[in-house]
Design an enzyme around this catalytic site. Sequence first.
Site, PDB file in Angstrom:
ATOM      1  N   GLY A  27      26.833  20.850 -41.055  1.00 35.77           N
ATOM      2  CA  GLY A  27      27.723  20.442 -39.972  1.00 35.77           C
ATOM      3  C   GLY A  27      27.382  19.053 -39.483  1.00 35.77           C
ATOM      4  O   GLY A  27      26.754  18.275 -40.215  1.00 35.77           O
TER       5      GLY A  27
ATOM      6  N   HIS B   2      29.842  13.191 -45.587  1.00 34.90           N
ATOM      7  CA  HIS B   2      30.355  14.529 -45.932  1.00 34.90           C
ATOM      8  C   HIS B   2      31.838  14.445 -46.313  1.00 34.90           C
ATOM      9  O   HIS B   2      32.279  15.105 -47.263  1.00 34.90           O
ATOM     10  CB  HIS B   2      30.244  15.472 -44.728  1.00 34.90           C
TER      11      HIS B   2
END
Length: 281
Positions: free
Chosen positions: A31, A37
Amino acid sequence: MRVIKQTSEMARTAGALRRAHQTIGLVPTMGALHDGHLSLIRAAAKQTRVVVVSLFVNPLQFGPGEDYDGYPRDLKQDLNLAKAAGTDIVFAPHVSQIYPADFSTSVQVDGLSDILEGQARPGHFRGVATVVMKLFQIVQPMVAYVGQKDYQQALIIQRMVKDLGIPTAIRLLPTVREPDGLAMSSRNRYLNPEERRQATVITRALREAADGIRAGEHNPKTVADALRHLMTREPLVRIDYVALVNARTLAPLPRLTGRVAILTAAWVGTTRLIDNILVDV
Ligand code: PAF
């Protein structure tokens, strides 16, 4: 975009997708998503039919006194970013879903896990390999996408997949950097403005080291000394290690030849950052 929190539901969904011959791409994350990402998610969206992003802050890969409790968690923002980048399924399990009370198995990749980051953070890569193995079992990806910033981690995952015959291809994608060169990392948000400014020396030093090698300097000690010298000019930067190694095996090199990985870890204030650069000699 669907959000799945139960391991059993994720495994059932993955099984159905595979039976329907849909290729699954997995982007494993903890996360606190950033552009690094998102570049992995976008690549997965181009290459696979169903993109699964896992959001799981893995307690097993944090040592005592490390930042597990304080690690940034923002599910709402992560869901928005993941969706915009092309994610089909977010798998966001609770810790008890991955590690039930009687969980007692771990995966250890010997050798590669014991040096550099593994030496600085004992048990870290056992935690990484264990959770990645478990995620692969649950999500059954044909391809998993990882970033070069965590270069040693990527090599360890590749080794594990090869050694254990896991039918998942590992795609290693380039580090995404801020405009001033700093490698994107969820931990960059710990830096205060002055630390953030001084942290850019890490990339500058790596790039200068790479340029020096390309210009013909093949003595690893000379390159490492110059790199250290440059980094320690910033008073808030404290080097943990600098290594010039074989990019495939991470073995030290008496002379720089072949594909060389220059890896470093450094504290900037109270934040520990890692970065690396690859050079073909
Ligand atoms: O790189 C990370 O974010 C983590 O180490 C990973 C691969 C998601 C395993 O927890």
